[in-house]
Motif scaffolding. Structure first.
Motif, PDB file in Angstrom:
ATOM      1  N   ARG A 238      40.794  -8.001  28.732  1.00  0.00           N
ATOM      2  CA  ARG A 238      40.336  -8.774  29.881  1.00  0.00           C
ATOM      3  C   ARG A 238      40.303  -7.900  31.135  1.00  0.00           C
ATOM      4  O   ARG A 238      41.154  -7.012  31.300  1.00  0.00           O
ATOM      5  CB  ARG A 238      41.266  -9.966  30.116  1.00  0.00           C
ATOM      6  CG  ARG A 238      41.316 -10.969  28.960  1.00  0.00           C
ATOM      7  CD  ARG A 238      40.039 -11.747  28.820  1.00  0.00           C
ATOM      8  NE  ARG A 238      40.129 -12.765  27.771  1.00  0.00           N
ATOM      9  CZ  ARG A 238      39.088 -13.482  27.341  1.00  0.00           C
ATOM     10  NH1 ARG A 238      37.888 -13.289  27.879  1.00  0.00           N
ATOM     11  NH2 ARG A 238      39.247 -14.385  26.403  1.00  0.00           N
ATOM     12  N   PRO A 239      39.342  -8.138  32.049  1.00  0.00           N
ATOM     13  CA  PRO A 239      39.233  -7.323  33.265  1.00  0.00           C
ATOM     14  C   PRO A 239      40.498  -7.291  34.110  1.00  0.00           C
ATOM     15  O   PRO A 239      40.790  -6.276  34.740  1.00  0.00           O
ATOM     16  CB  PRO A 239      38.071  -7.991  34.023  1.00  0.00           C
ATOM     17  CG  PRO A 239      37.237  -8.624  32.955  1.00  0.00           C
ATOM     18  CD  PRO A 239      38.223  -9.098  31.917  1.00  0.00           C
ATOM     19  N   GLU A 240      41.257  -8.404  34.133  1.00  0.00           N
ATOM     20  CA  GLU A 240      42.473  -8.422  34.940  1.00  0.00           C
ATOM     21  C   GLU A 240      43.564  -7.524  34.375  1.00  0.00           C
ATOM     22  O   GLU A 240      44.567  -7.249  35.049  1.00  0.00           O
ATOM     23  CB  GLU A 240      43.002  -9.855  35.096  1.00  0.00           C
ATOM     24  CG  GLU A 240      43.380 -10.539  33.802  1.00  0.00           C
ATOM     25  CD  GLU A 240      42.253 -11.356  33.199  1.00  0.00           C
ATOM     26  OE1 GLU A 240      42.556 -12.359  32.531  1.00  0.00           O
ATOM     27  OE2 GLU A 240      41.082 -10.980  33.392  1.00  0.00           O
ATOM     28  N   HIS A 241      43.394  -7.047  33.138  1.00  0.00           N
ATOM     29  CA  HIS A 241      44.361  -6.128  32.546  1.00  0.00           C
ATOM     30  C   HIS A 241      43.924  -4.664  32.676  1.00  0.00           C
ATOM     31  O   HIS A 241      44.599  -3.771  32.152  1.00  0.00           O
ATOM     32  CB  HIS A 241      44.573  -6.474  31.068  1.00  0.00           C
ATOM     33  CG  HIS A 241      45.219  -7.802  30.866  1.00  0.00           C
ATOM     34  ND1 HIS A 241      44.979  -8.606  29.774  1.00  0.00           N
ATOM     35  CD2 HIS A 241      46.095  -8.493  31.635  1.00  0.00           C
ATOM     36  CE1 HIS A 241      45.667  -9.729  29.879  1.00  0.00           C
ATOM     37  NE2 HIS A 241      46.362  -9.678  31.002  1.00  0.00           N
ATOM     38  N   VAL A 242      42.785  -4.446  33.322  1.00  0.00           N
ATOM     39  CA  VAL A 242      42.266  -3.085  33.518  1.00  0.00           C
ATOM     40  C   VAL A 242      42.656  -2.614  34.920  1.00  0.00           C
ATOM     41  O   VAL A 242      42.192  -3.168  35.924  1.00  0.00           O
ATOM     42  CB  VAL A 242      40.733  -3.046  33.330  1.00  0.00           C
ATOM     43  CG1 VAL A 242      40.212  -1.628  33.615  1.00  0.00           C
ATOM     44  CG2 VAL A 242      40.361  -3.479  31.913  1.00  0.00           C
ATOM     45  N   ALA A 243      43.515  -1.607  34.980  1.00  0.00           N
ATOM     46  CA  ALA A 243      43.971  -1.077  36.264  1.00  0.00           C
ATOM     47  C   ALA A 243      42.939  -0.111  36.838  1.00  0.00           C
ATOM     48  O   ALA A 243      42.111   0.456  36.102  1.00  0.00           O
ATOM     49  CB  ALA A 243      45.303  -0.375  36.092  1.00  0.00           C
ATOM     50  N   ILE A 244      43.000   0.080  38.160  1.00  0.00           N
ATOM     51  CA  ILE A 244      42.095   1.020  38.819  1.00  0.00           C
ATOM     52  C   ILE A 244      42.845   1.685  39.963  1.00  0.00           C
ATOM     53  O   ILE A 244      43.639   1.037  40.654  1.00  0.00           O
ATOM     54  CB  ILE A 244      40.814   0.294  39.308  1.00  0.00           C
ATOM     55  CG1 ILE A 244      39.779   1.282  39.828  1.00  0.00           C
ATOM     56  CG2 ILE A 244      41.137  -0.748  40.360  1.00  0.00           C
ATOM     57  CD1 ILE A 244      38.416   0.651  40.098  1.00  0.00           C
ATOM     58  N   GLY A 245      42.650   2.989  40.137  1.00  0.00           N
ATOM     59  CA  GLY A 245      43.342   3.717  41.197  1.00  0.00           C
ATOM     60  C   GLY A 245      42.802   5.126  41.314  1.00  0.00           C
ATOM     61  O   GLY A 245      41.928   5.543  40.544  1.00  0.00           O
ATOM     62  N   THR A 246      43.340   5.873  42.287  1.00  0.00           N
ATOM     63  CA  THR A 246      42.941   7.279  42.399  1.00  0.00           C
ATOM     64  C   THR A 246      43.505   8.068  41.219  1.00  0.00           C
ATOM     65  O   THR A 246      42.848   8.976  40.692  1.00  0.00           O
ATOM     66  CB  THR A 246      43.447   7.879  43.715  1.00  0.00           C
ATOM     67  OG1 THR A 246      44.855   7.627  43.832  1.00  0.00           O
ATOM     68  CG2 THR A 246      42.729   7.256  44.903  1.00  0.00           C
ATOM     69  N   ARG A 247      44.732   7.692  40.820  1.00  0.00           N
ATOM     70  CA  ARG A 247      45.331   8.278  39.617  1.00  0.00           C
ATOM     71  C   ARG A 247      46.340   7.274  39.064  1.00  0.00           C
ATOM     72  O   ARG A 247      47.175   6.748  39.802  1.00  0.00           O
ATOM     73  CB  ARG A 247      46.008   9.609  39.930  1.00  0.00           C
ATOM     74  CG  ARG A 247      46.618  10.276  38.694  1.00  0.00           C
ATOM     75  CD  ARG A 247      47.089  11.689  38.983  1.00  0.00           C
ATOM     76  NE  ARG A 247      47.710  12.289  37.814  1.00  0.00           N
ATOM     77  CZ  ARG A 247      47.038  12.786  36.766  1.00  0.00           C
ATOM     78  NH1 ARG A 247      45.720  12.773  36.778  1.00  0.00           N
ATOM     79  NH2 ARG A 247      47.677  13.320  35.749  1.00  0.00           N
ATOM     80  N   LEU A 248      46.259   6.996  37.773  1.00  0.00           N
ATOM     81  CA  LEU A 248      47.154   6.035  37.128  1.00  0.00           C
ATOM     82  C   LEU A 248      48.326   6.753  36.488  1.00  0.00           C
ATOM     83  O   LEU A 248      48.231   7.940  36.120  1.00  0.00           O
ATOM     84  CB  LEU A 248      46.395   5.239  36.055  1.00  0.00           C
ATOM     85  CG  LEU A 248      45.193   4.428  36.529  1.00  0.00           C
ATOM     86  CD1 LEU A 248      44.584   3.656  35.362  1.00  0.00           C
ATOM     87  CD2 LEU A 248      45.572   3.467  37.638  1.00  0.00           C
ATOM     88  N   ASP A 249      49.440   6.056  36.328  1.00  0.00           N
ATOM     89  CA  ASP A 249      50.614   6.668  35.709  1.00  0.00           C
ATOM     90  C   ASP A 249      50.459   6.718  34.198  1.00  0.00           C
ATOM     91  O   ASP A 249      49.547   6.123  33.613  1.00  0.00           O
ATOM     92  CB  ASP A 249      51.891   5.933  36.118  1.00  0.00           C
ATOM     93  CG  ASP A 249      51.919   4.492  35.641  1.00  0.00           C
ATOM     94  OD1 ASP A 249      51.724   4.245  34.432  1.00  0.00           O
ATOM     95  OD2 ASP A 249      52.137   3.586  36.485  1.00  0.00           O
ATOM     96  N   ASP A 250      51.370   7.411  33.561  1.00  0.00           N
ATOM     97  CA  ASP A 250      51.267   7.637  32.120  1.00  0.00           C
ATOM     98  C   ASP A 250      51.519   6.390  31.293  1.00  0.00           C
ATOM     99  O   ASP A 250      51.348   6.406  30.079  1.00  0.00           O
ATOM    100  CB  ASP A 250      52.263   8.733  31.697  1.00  0.00           C
ATOM    101  CG  ASP A 250      51.892  10.088  32.274  1.00  0.00           C
ATOM    102  OD1 ASP A 250      50.706  10.267  32.624  1.00  0.00           O
ATOM    103  OD2 ASP A 250      52.789  10.951  32.392  1.00  0.00           O
ATOM    104  N   GLY A 251      51.955   5.298  31.939  1.00  0.00           N
ATOM    105  CA  GLY A 251      52.167   4.061  31.189  1.00  0.00           C
ATOM    106  C   GLY A 251      50.887   3.465  30.650  1.00  0.00           C
ATOM    107  O   GLY A 251      50.913   2.647  29.713  1.00  0.00           O
ATOM    108  N   TYR A 252      49.756   3.867  31.217  1.00  0.00           N
ATOM    109  CA  TYR A 252      48.459   3.397  30.716  1.00  0.00           C
ATOM    110  C   TYR A 252      47.991   4.369  29.632  1.00  0.00           C
ATOM    111  O   TYR A 252      47.445   5.428  29.918  1.00  0.00           O
ATOM    112  CB  TYR A 252      47.450   3.319  31.858  1.00  0.00           C
ATOM    113  CG  TYR A 252      47.817   2.264  32.867  1.00  0.00           C
ATOM    114  CD1 TYR A 252      47.499   0.924  32.656  1.00  0.00           C
ATOM    115  CD2 TYR A 252      48.512   2.594  34.035  1.00  0.00           C
ATOM    116  CE1 TYR A 252      47.855  -0.053  33.576  1.00  0.00           C
ATOM    117  CE2 TYR A 252      48.862   1.623  34.960  1.00  0.00           C
ATOM    118  CZ  TYR A 252      48.536   0.305  34.714  1.00  0.00           C
ATOM    119  OH  TYR A 252      48.882  -0.659  35.609  1.00  0.00           O
ATOM    120  N   ASP A 253      48.250   4.001  28.363  1.00  0.00           N
ATOM    121  CA  ASP A 253      47.940   4.920  27.280  1.00  0.00           C
ATOM    122  C   ASP A 253      46.452   4.967  26.949  1.00  0.00           C
ATOM    123  O   ASP A 253      46.019   5.796  26.162  1.00  0.00           O
ATOM    124  CB  ASP A 253      48.767   4.597  26.018  1.00  0.00           C
ATOM    125  CG  ASP A 253      48.978   3.115  25.809  1.00  0.00           C
ATOM    126  OD1 ASP A 253      48.374   2.316  26.540  1.00  0.00           O
ATOM    127  OD2 ASP A 253      49.746   2.749  24.910  1.00  0.00           O
TER     128      ASP A 253
END
Length: 350
Positions: A271-286
């Motif tokens: 789902r789109p609400e589970h998709v993070a967005i940023g300049t750089r994401l942490d390693d928790g997003y596999d």
């Protein structure tokens, strides 16, 4: 589940010319449930409702209501009442007389009929409207009179065929709350037909999602939204990002990227609400990918971003409007999601 108030077994409906309206449906509705049949126009949901009511005969299969077989019972002898989109209130009768119509036909005493009318009008919040006629009521009030009239017959199952679709949005939301309250306070089993996902989610204990005469999935609103089993359920119940390709263990190779899955499969949804967005994401997003923002759509409480992944597909991300990061079209970003947020789907085509 409590004892079933409605049971459909191997229901099939074939119309002249060979058009299949319902293709072998099994369904059980528990006592006291608010149960919805949800799907697009022509999926068979209203046909199922009419079969329960006895207004339509199945080509094959069986119906039980309150544990009793209904296959040879005509509509007017079944322990059901049906509320249509067109309410068919009697315009020459008052509100009280409309509600009293059913008990009067059963030769209920005047005293008991008056008690039923009083109880039903209290239930639907229309005490004080007894002497009004339907043309003196708002659309929502007319809906509540129709429901009170149906409940006055003490049905085992109340059947409702898109009764709110003609109301404006604000009134429809009010009636959703009122219907749920009425159902809970009356304890009557409701079977409700709608094509509106939000309506079904707001009121239902369980929902059967229908497509092309078949049931795709049955579950609570939360189960259906968070853990859809088929691609139709995933896409019909809100927006989602679909990935389809070739599986290599729990890795899915699709459109130039590799998506890590929680289980082996060829189709997956997030789902789109589970998709993070940023300049750089942490390693928790596999599952983490670089890309470029293509579109930004402000939707009030949320903002929707479309990101074109490098060498891969586009994905949608939905973030709170007050989130600290607000990328603009053309901006480079990282986007990603956790493996646990993915749902592996049945790969049957829709």
């Amino acid at each position: 589940m409590t004892r079933p108030d409605a049971e459909l077994r191997a229901i099939r409906k074939v119309y002249p010319g060979g058009v299949v309206g319902v293709a072998g449906v099994d369904l059980t509705v528990g006592s006291g449930e608010f149960f919805s049949l949800l799907g697009p126009s022509g999926c068979g949901k209203s046909t199922l409702l009419r079969i329960l009511a006895g207004l339509e005969q199945p080509t094959s299969g069986s119906v039980r209501i309150g544990g009793e077989p209904m296959d040879r019972v005509p509509a007017h002898h079944r322990p059901t009442n049906l509320v249509f989109q067109r309410l068919a209130l009697f315009p020459h009768l008052t509100v009280a007389q409309n509600v009293a119509f059913g008990p009067s036909l059963r030769h209920t005493s005047r005293r008991e009929t008056a008690e039923i009318v009083g109880r039903m009008l209290d239930l639907v919040g229309l005490v004080g409207y007894e002497r009004r006629h339907p043309d003196q009521l708002s659309g929502g009030q007319q809906q509540r009179v129709a429901i009170a009239r149906a409940l006055a017959n003490d049905p085992t199952v109340l059947l409702l065929d898109e009764p709110l679709s003609s109301l404006d949005l604000n009134l429809r939301v009010q009636m959703q709350r009122a219907l749920k309250r009425i159902q809970q306070e009356s304890g009557t089993t409701f079977v409700y037909v709608t094509h509106d996902q939000g309506e079904a989610f707001a009121m239902s204990d369980r929902i059967a999602v229908m497509n092309d005469g078949r049931i795709e999935q049955v579950g609570s609103p939360r189960e259906l939204y968070l853990t859809p089993r088929t691609r139709f359920t995933a896409t019909f119940l809100g927006d989602t990002n679909l990935f389809e390709g070739e599986a290599d263990g729990t890795d899915l190779r699709t459109d130039g990227i590799t998506v890590r899955l929680p289980a082996r499969g060829n189709v997956a949804s997030v789902r789109p609400e589970h998709v993070a967005i940023g300049t750089r994401l942490d390693d928790g997003y596999d599952n983490r990918f670089s890309g470029t923002v293509r579109d930004v759509v402000f939707q009030g409480s949320v903002v929707r971003y479309t990101v074109v992944l490098d060498g891969g597909p586009s994905v949608s991300s939905e973030q709170s409007a007050d989130a600290p990061f607000h990328p603009v079209p053309g901006e480079r970003v990282e986007t990603g999601w956790r493996t646990s947020a993915l749902t592996v789907l049945d790969d049957r085509p829709t």
